[in-house]
Write an enzyme that holds these catalytic residues in place. Structure first.
Site, short mmCIF file in Angstrom:
data_model
loop_
_atom_site.label_atom_id
_atom_site.label_comp_id
_atom_site.label_asym_id
_atom_site.label_seq_id
_atom_site.Cartn_x
_atom_site.Cartn_y
_atom_site.Cartn_z
N LEU A 288 10.88 1.51 7.39
CA LEU A 288 10.28 1.85 6.16
C LEU A 288 11.06 3.14 5.75
O LEU A 288 11.59 3.95 6.31
CB LEU A 288 8.83 2.40 6.40
CG LEU A 288 7.99 2.63 4.96
CD1 LEU A 288 7.95 1.17 4.17
CD2 LEU A 288 6.92 3.12 5.10
N LYS B 124 6.39 -1.96 1.94
CA LYS B 124 5.14 -1.33 2.65
C LYS B 124 4.17 -2.24 2.32
O LYS B 124 3.30 -2.19 1.69
CB LYS B 124 4.89 0.04 2.12
CG LYS B 124 4.07 0.85 2.94
CD LYS B 124 4.30 2.24 2.56
CE LYS B 124 3.16 3.36 3.45
NZ LYS B 124 3.42 3.22 4.76
N TYR C 274 0.81 -1.24 0.04
CA TYR C 274 -0.02 0.12 0.01
C TYR C 274 0.90 1.10 -0.06
O TYR C 274 2.23 1.10 0.21
CB TYR C 274 -1.08 0.00 1.28
CG TYR C 274 -0.35 0.31 2.44
CD1 TYR C 274 0.59 -0.52 3.04
CD2 TYR C 274 -0.54 1.49 3.17
CE1 TYR C 274 0.94 -0.21 4.44
CE2 TYR C 274 -0.03 1.87 4.20
CZ TYR C 274 0.66 0.92 5.16
OH TYR C 274 1.15 1.19 6.29
N GLU D 100 11.48 3.05 14.54
CA GLU D 100 10.59 3.79 14.11
C GLU D 100 9.50 3.94 14.82
O GLU D 100 9.28 3.31 16.06
CB GLU D 100 10.24 3.72 12.73
CG GLU D 100 9.88 2.49 12.15
CD GLU D 100 9.49 2.12 10.81
OE1 GLU D 100 9.45 2.97 10.03
OE2 GLU D 100 9.59 0.98 10.39
N1 PDD Z 1 2.92 5.14 7.22
N2 PDD Z 1 7.46 4.22 8.89
C1 PDD Z 1 6.36 3.42 8.80
C2 PDD Z 1 6.26 2.01 9.49
C3 PDD Z 1 5.08 3.94 8.21
O1 PDD Z 1 4.13 3.07 8.14
C4 PDD Z 1 5.10 4.95 7.47
C5 PDD Z 1 3.97 5.70 6.77
C6 PDD Z 1 6.16 5.84 7.84
C7 PDD Z 1 6.56 7.28 7.05
O2 PDD Z 1 6.68 7.00 5.59
P1 PDD Z 1 6.09 8.14 4.76
O3 PDD Z 1 6.97 9.52 5.29
O4 PDD Z 1 6.51 7.57 3.44
O5 PDD Z 1 4.41 8.45 5.00
C8 PDD Z 1 7.52 5.33 8.25
C9 PDD Z 1 1.53 5.65 6.73
C10 PDD Z 1 1.25 6.97 6.76
C11 PDD Z 1 0.37 4.79 6.98
O6 PDD Z 1 0.60 3.63 7.19
O7 PDD Z 1 -0.82 5.42 7.19
#
Ligand code: PDD
Length: 286
Positions: A206, A149, A33, A181
């Site tokens: 991620l 992801k 996703y 994280e």
């Molecule tokens: N989550 N780390 C994890 C585990 C994440 O699920 C996300 C993003 C990030 C940040 O990545 P980005 O800057 O590309 O959004 C880091 C999304 C927002 C979610 O699962 O809703």
């Protein structure tokens, strides 16, 4: 108001959108996703999100049933149909459905399932950006390919649920004493020397799109940074901490495990970086 969502080529009212009970996304979390921010009715950093989607697909031999251009057209059409000005666009691709529960990947002719929907919410004027959030530390029990992801998100859901049970907003995930994280965000600290620190890219985290932009913006604005793992103890003694993601941009972390981070209020470096990021975002979506 009911949303219009996208499922496998059709734009439908959300209550009419259906996916099979045999879909591998449902049975095996065999799906990837992306969540992309929408500002001024436009996608923010979509190139980065689409290239990470392609990478996730490649790592899992998952076929995208549309071209990148077709996908962008679908994204923009859905934003227009829902008149979304600010919020997020969610996109999920599963390995589809071969009509039964079988562990083996289905034959190549089985069509993957592509679903997209919009989420309307304030991003720029979010309350948590102003107040900051509290986090608790929890053991990182996720699998070894966090760089992909996938929708296998039960561990982060458990972490978030635990955080809420402790009266906190979110969790910092910890492995071998080092912060990996947040539950759905990248984690950062600002040391007492004013240096930004975030964990380097690997399979343990991620590869955040917001993280990448923030590092670039920090570089361009002369804010010193280090990409290295940091311990929970370092968060306790940091002068600031924050999280980054497409849904928050940057939210200050003002409390961890019941102890204030720094002064216990959103710090100056965090606030400055949030403003720098928002300025970039507004310009990109003007
Ligand atoms: N989550 N780390 C994890 C585990 C994440 O699920 C996300 C993003 C990030 C940040 O990545 P980005 O800057 O590309 O959004 C880091 C999304 C927002 C979610 O699962 O809703």
């Amino acid at each position: 108001m009911s949303r219009i969502v996208y499922v496998n080529g059709a734009y439908l009212p959300e209550q009419d959108a259906k996916v099979s009970i045999f879909d591998r996304g449902f049975l095996f979390s065999d799906a990837v996703y992306e969540v992309t921010a929408v500002l001024n009715g436009k996608l923010l950093e979509n190139e980065g999100h689409l290239s990470r989607l392609m990478r996730s697909c490649a790592e899992l031999q998952l076929r995208l049933p549309v071209t990148a251009t077709e996908l962008e057209n679908i994204q923009n059409e859905l934003i227009a149909l829902n008149q979304l000005r600010e919020g997020a666009l969610y996109l999920q691709l599963t390995r589809g459905c071969s009509g039964d529960r079988e562990f083996d990947y289905p034959p190549a002719y089985v069509t993957p399932t592509l679903v997209l929907f919009t989420q309307s919410r304030p991003v720029i004027n979010s309350v948590k950006a102003q107040t900051g959030i509290s986090v608790v530390s929890v053991e990182d029990i996720r699998w070894g390919r966090r760089d992909i992801k996938t929708v296998g998100l039960l561990a982060p859901c458990m972490a978030k649920e635990y955080a809420h049970s402790q009266g906190a907003d979110d969790a910092f995930l910890v492995e071998d004493g080092m912060v990996t994280e947040g539950s759905a965000c990248n984690a950062w600290i600002v040391t007492c020397a004013g240096v930004l620190v975030t964990r380097p890219l690997s399979n343990r985290i991620l590869h955040g799109i917001t993280r990448k932009s923030l590092l670039l913006l920090a570089k361009n604005h002369g804010i010193p940074f280090e990409e290295r793992a940091f311990s929970l103890e370092e968060v306790y003694s940091a002068s600031e901490a924050f999280i980054s993601s497409a849904t928050s941009f940057i939210w200050p972390v003002v409390n961890i495990d019941g102890k204030p981070v720094g002064e216990g209020v959103p710090g100056p470096v965090t606030q400055a970086l949030r403003k720098i990021y928002i300025d970039m975002a507004l310009q990109a979506t003007a």
